[in-house]
Design a protein around this motif. Structure first.
Motif, short mmCIF file in Angstrom:
data_model
loop_
_atom_site.label_atom_id
_atom_site.label_comp_id
_atom_site.label_asym_id
_atom_site.label_seq_id
_atom_site.Cartn_x
_atom_site.Cartn_y
_atom_site.Cartn_z
N ARG A 205 -64.21 -56.84 -43.65
CA ARG A 205 -64.94 -55.72 -44.23
C ARG A 205 -65.54 -54.81 -43.16
O ARG A 205 -65.83 -53.63 -43.43
CB ARG A 205 -66.05 -56.24 -45.16
CG ARG A 205 -65.54 -56.94 -46.42
CD ARG A 205 -64.66 -56.03 -47.25
NE ARG A 205 -65.35 -54.84 -47.71
CZ ARG A 205 -65.97 -54.72 -48.88
NH1 ARG A 205 -65.94 -55.72 -49.74
NH2 ARG A 205 -66.58 -53.60 -49.20
N GLN A 206 -65.65 -55.31 -41.94
CA GLN A 206 -66.14 -54.47 -40.84
C GLN A 206 -64.97 -53.86 -40.06
O GLN A 206 -65.17 -53.21 -39.03
CB GLN A 206 -67.02 -55.29 -39.89
CG GLN A 206 -68.32 -55.81 -40.53
CD GLN A 206 -69.14 -56.62 -39.56
OE1 GLN A 206 -69.80 -56.06 -38.66
NE2 GLN A 206 -69.10 -57.94 -39.71
N VAL B 67 -66.06 -61.27 -43.94
CA VAL B 67 -67.07 -60.36 -43.38
C VAL B 67 -66.47 -59.53 -42.24
O VAL B 67 -66.71 -58.30 -42.14
CB VAL B 67 -68.30 -61.17 -42.90
CG1 VAL B 67 -69.18 -60.32 -41.97
CG2 VAL B 67 -69.09 -61.69 -44.09
N ILE C 123 -73.54 -60.76 -48.20
CA ILE C 123 -72.18 -60.32 -48.59
C ILE C 123 -72.23 -59.60 -49.94
O ILE C 123 -71.62 -58.54 -50.11
CB ILE C 123 -71.23 -61.53 -48.64
CG1 ILE C 123 -70.98 -62.08 -47.23
CG2 ILE C 123 -69.89 -61.14 -49.28
CD1 ILE C 123 -70.21 -63.39 -47.21
N GLU D 228 -72.89 -61.72 -40.60
CA GLU D 228 -72.03 -62.25 -39.54
C GLU D 228 -72.70 -63.29 -38.65
O GLU D 228 -72.14 -64.38 -38.44
CB GLU D 228 -71.49 -61.10 -38.69
CG GLU D 228 -70.51 -61.56 -37.61
CD GLU D 228 -69.98 -60.42 -36.77
OE1 GLU D 228 -69.39 -60.71 -35.71
OE2 GLU D 228 -70.14 -59.24 -37.17
N PHE E 230 -72.79 -56.73 -44.28
CA PHE E 230 -71.85 -57.60 -43.57
C PHE E 230 -72.30 -57.90 -42.15
O PHE E 230 -72.08 -59.00 -41.65
CB PHE E 230 -70.45 -56.97 -43.58
CG PHE E 230 -69.94 -56.72 -44.99
CD1 PHE E 230 -69.72 -57.77 -45.86
CD2 PHE E 230 -69.72 -55.43 -45.44
CE1 PHE E 230 -69.28 -57.54 -47.15
CE2 PHE E 230 -69.27 -55.19 -46.72
CZ PHE E 230 -69.06 -56.24 -47.59
#
Length: 944
Positions: A833-834, A830, A798, A807, A803
């Motif tokens: 952020r994706q 995470v 992170i 995961e 990311f």
């Protein structure tokens, strides 16, 4: 109002008013001759009654007169003087002031009123009244008034002025009594007793019945040691003032000096029945009780006195001596400390304080109190012996030997002194001399139980059972009616491998003293060793029946019950032992230990704490209190108890308890000190060395840690805990050296512990980040059960923006622990952020279900809502998070939402708060960016 004005006038004005009164011009109401005759008759009767000692009848007649003539100055003055003589200063003063204000002649009120003012601490009023005495005043009255002025000057601290005033008064009227009496007191204060006595006699010649003169004459006589003369004077005052409780106190003092304790007690009891809180009387009555051996009564009296006069040092000193005699040594130390220390202190008090300090284990302080000895104490065998004992226990055996030899020279046949001398010989390694000395003491006197017991114990310790048996036989011969000698015979025979003879000796002791706890206890122990437990219990029960209050027997019976596994019965015996009230801490300590075993720390505390009131430094009780408080979560008070325990008994187990309490209380200073002390007791204790190194590192003292790590490496160089702490120590000074050391250690291991791998990867990360990630990734793949490795690795991914790599690690952590809000929160972040906002929202909902309104969870959900353009909800979440913590990141997120909502003033206010806080470089850069966005239009700011 008139009264106030009269007070401010000079005596000349008052006397002038008195002259007018004599001409009857100030009479408040007309009176016929018969009426006046009635008043005169009543006052004459009042004076007669007073002379006969019928004070109450006298007061009745005066009040009858005042009913007829309230403004009669003579009646008011006479009543005031009677009140004064009875010790009622305030009422006497009021009546005398009224007589003055009514214009009464000065000879009626002046001297008694001045005495009242002096007794009330109003010396300034005496000075004001006598500032300008009229020459027309009777010379004797004027001289006596000047003498009282001299007393006021002395009370103000001007002794020379007082002496000059009184000398002038004597010259003015040689027949006046108060001037020589006052000078007698001044001479006595200056230790000029011969001159004081001559002046007192002159005063007596002038006024043999004046209470003030008699009082001073009595004081001078008592100071000169003329007790019979002092008693004569004080008894004369009592006869003149039978209702005054205060005049009996000096009489009681003289009676005490004369050794007439019962008579003194009678006088003081009468005083205290009238004035219960009079400190001097309380002190003297406590002294009488102390001398008569009535210690409980003395204790109660002095406690009452100190409650109302805490600064009374004389009373405090006596109370301390009483506590010492009662065996209440902790209270004696508290009371005597500061009053019985130093060469000038009372020897008796120094001895009491020193002995109490020894009893409570404060050996070094006892030595300081008792030495150096005053000249009086050097001639006191008890003081020398006690100082010798203190010197030995304080680690000064050579000095102890000198002191005890001096004591033995004063009392060569004292077995107790010889016993202490023997103990000092033993402390000096002179075992044979000690044994010989104690043997001589026992030979001289087998009635000294402590000397006999010590000698017997020394013989047993030296494995000399035959000689011990001879001592026991001598005790049997000298004291055939007791079981003590037979008990000693049993112990000696048992040491000589004669259990049958030992059993017979113990049974003989019990036949002589059926309730003898030592004999029954030793016999029961012997029977238990032979697996004759039922017989052992029968012996103890029979002894208990003969001595039902013996806590020692109850403790033995509790042991039998515990041996059978019957905790309820064991507890019952221990409870009975506590209720027996034996002056011993053991029953409470044993019961508290059992209650702790049963998981009942509150009950253990309720049992042990009252014992500390009597035995505040008993190690067993202190240990139980410390352990019980730890069990209840009261770490601070547990630490206090453990600290006191460590002062009393600093062995390894105690210091381990102290370390535990300090850790739980979060007291790093005490923890460090406790570990250092532990190291001194057990220098090869690995856990202590590692704990000390950790503390030093916590204080950023790598050099301090180095000392302990060198010792730890010498003890266990390949222990994983040692390797870990050694790595941390090296990292603190040179990160590359720490990494190299740990790489080398791990390379030599077939299966290195996960903690070491985590430490190495963490140490590598700032130096070689890719190597650190690779190492931990390989380790995690090979050891999937290592949850901590996956947590660390996911956080690194992170931080580095990987990311997608984070995961699967977080998915596995969530699967392992579905209720962990931390793992759900990190996975939600995470996924956000994706760009997978719905999945992120799902996980943050699960995180909040388990973690509630933690600020981290509110902040994460706020970021998700912000990305979903749910600006109002995002702003609410960020604001709630920011209200719980001062972290700048939460406020920056709130400012972000406010900018998006075009609430520019609110955003600026939040950013100003961020600018006033400590921030990282990244946070400062983000703050500048947000402030820049506030300078452009809304659409452009939204686009940015």
């Amino acid at each position: 109002m008139i009264r106030q004005r009269v007070r401010q006038t000079s005596l000349r004005t008052v006397v002038a008013a008195s002259v007018l009164a004599l001409t009857a011009t100030l009479a408040p109401v007309p009176m016929d001759a018969a009426h006046a005759a009635d008043v005169d008759q009543l006052l004459e009767e009042a004076r007669s009654f007073r002379a006969e000692g019928r004070v109450a009848d006298s007061i009745i007649q005066i009040k009858n007169a005042l009913q007829q003539e309230p403004a009669n100055a003579e009646a008011n003055a006479l009543l005031g003087d009677i009140y004064l003589g009875a010790g009622d200063i305030q009422r006497g003063r009021l009546q005398l002031e009224r007589a003055r204000d009514l214009g009464g002649a000065p000879d009626l009120w002046m001297l008694p009123l001045m005495r009242a003012w002096l007794a009330s601490g109003e010396a300034a009023r005496v000075m004001e009244l006598t500032e300008d005495l009229p020459e027309s005043l009777d010379p004797v009255l004027r001289a006596d008034a000047l003498a009282l002025r001299g007393r006021a000057q002395a009370a103000a601290g001007d002794v020379e002025a007082a002496r000059e005033t009184m000398t002038q008064a004597m010259e003015l009227a040689p027949k006046a009594a108060l001037p020589p009496a006052g000078l007698a007191r001044l001479e006595a204060s200056a230790d000029n007793l011969k001159a004081a006595s001559e002046l007192a006699q002159k005063a007596l010649d002038n006024a043999p019945d004046d209470p003030d003169v008699l009082y001073i004459a009595g004081d001078v006589a008592l100071t000169r040691g003329e007790t019979a003369k002092a008693l004569e004077h004080y008894r004369a005052i009592k006869d003149l003032r039978p209702m005054n409780p205060f005049v009996r106190v000096p009489l009681a003092q003289a009676l005490i000096t004369a050794g007439q304790m019962d008579a003194a007690a009678e006088e003081l009891d009468w005083v205290l029945s009238k004035v219960p809180e009079y400190a001097q009387a309380v002190y003297l009555r406590g002294h009488v009780a102390y001398v008569q051996g009535q210690l409980s009564e003395a204790d109660t009296l002095l406690a009452r006195g100190l409650a109302s006069d805490r600064s009374n040092q004389r009373m405090q000193l006596l109370a301390g001596l009483v506590k010492f005699r009662l065996g209440q040594h902790e209270q004696a130390v508290r009371l005597l400390s500061g009053l019985a220390e130093g060469a000038e202190a009372l020897p008796q008090a120094r001895i009491a304080l020193g002995a109490s300090l020894l009893e409570t284990g404060r050996n070094e302080r006892a030595y300081r109190v008792l030495t150096p000895l005053s000249d009086d104490m050097k001639q006191n065998a008890d003081a020398l012996a006690l100082a010798g004992q203190a010197a030995r226990l304080a680690g000064k055996p050579e000095e102890s030997l000198d002191l005890l030899r001096a004591a033995s020279e004063l009392r060569p046949d004292d077995a107790a002194i010889l016993r202490q001398l023997a103990a000092t010989h033993s402390a000096l390694g002179q075992g044979e001399e000690g044994l010989e000395t104690l043997g001589a003491a026992v030979e001289k006197d087998t009635s000294n139980d402590r000397a006999v017991a010590t000698y017997f114990a020394m013989l047993m310790q030296k494995n000399l059972p035959d000689q011990a048996l001879a001592v026991a036989d001598q005790v049997v011969t000298d004291r055939p009616e007791t079981g003590r000698g037979h008990t000693m015979r049993g112990l000696a025979l048992l040491a000589g491998q004669d259990p049958e003879g030992a059993e017979a000796a113990f049974r003989k002791a019990i036949s002589l003293e059926p309730g003898a706890a030592d004999a029954a206890g030793n016999l029961a122990a012997l029977l238990r060793q032979q697996d004759r437990v039922d017989e052992a219990e029968a012996v103890l029960l029979a002894a208990h029946e003969a001595a039902p209050r013996s806590s020692a027997l109850m403790l033995r019976l509790a042991d039998i019950a515990a041996l059978r596994g019957d905790k309820a019965e064991a507890r019952s015996w221990l409870e009975q032992a506590v209720e027996a009230g034996t002056p011993s801490p053991r029953p409470r300590a044993r019961l508290a230990a059992l209650l702790l075993e049963e998981g009942r720390p509150d009950a253990a505390l309720a049992t042990a704490v009252p014992g500390l009131n009597t035995f505040p430094r008993d190690p067993e009780l202190l240990e139980m209190v410390a352990r019980a408080r730890l069990a209840t979560g009261d770490a601070a008070n547990a630490l206090a108890a453990a600290q006191t325990l460590a002062d009393v008994k600093a062995d390894a187990e105690t210091l381990k308890l102290l370390v535990n309490a300090a850790r739980q209380a979060g007291n790093q200073s005490v923890l460090s000190d406790a570990l250092e002390r532990y190291t001194a007791v057990e220098p090869d204790n690995l856990e202590v060395r590692l704990a000390l190194a950790a503390l030093e590192l916590g204080d950023n003292d790598a050099a301090g840690a180095r000392e302990h790590m060198d010792a730890a490496l010498a003890l266990a160089p390949d222990d994983a805990r040692v390797i870990q702490m050694e790595t941390r120590t090296r990292l603190a000074r040179d990160p590359r050296d720490g990494v190299a050391y740990l790489r080398d250690k791990i390379a030599g291991m077939d299966a290195p512990p996960g903690d070491l791998v985590h430490l190495l990867a963490s140490a590598e990360r700032p130096l070689e980040p890719e190597q650190a990630v690779a190492r931990l990734s390989d380790w995690s793949a090979a050891n999937p059960e290592d949850t901590r490795a996956r947590v660390i690795l996911s956080m690194w991914h992170i931080e580095d923006g990987r990311f997608e790599a984070a995961e699967p690690l977080l998915e596995s952590l969530v699967a392992d622990d579905p209720e962990s809000w931390v793992n759900h929160n990190n996975l939600a972040y995470v996924l956000m952020r994706q760009g997978r906002l719905d999945a992120a929202l799902d996980h943050i909902a699960k995180a909040r279900m388990h973690g509630g309104n933690q600020p981290e969870l509110l902040d994460t959900e706020g970021q998700i809502r912000l990305r979903m353009n749910d600006l109002v909800m995002a702003e609410q979440l960020f604001r709630q998070a920011a209200s719980q913590t001062a972290r700048p990141g939460h406020r920056l997120n709130l400012a972000e939402a406010l900018v998006a909502l075009d609430r520019r003033d609110d955003a600026r206010q939040v950013l100003e708060q961020v600018q006033g806080a400590r921030t990282t470089d990244a946070e400062r850069e983000r703050t500048r960016d947000l402030l820049a966005r506030l300078e452009v239009g809304p659409e452009e700011a939204q686009a940015q």
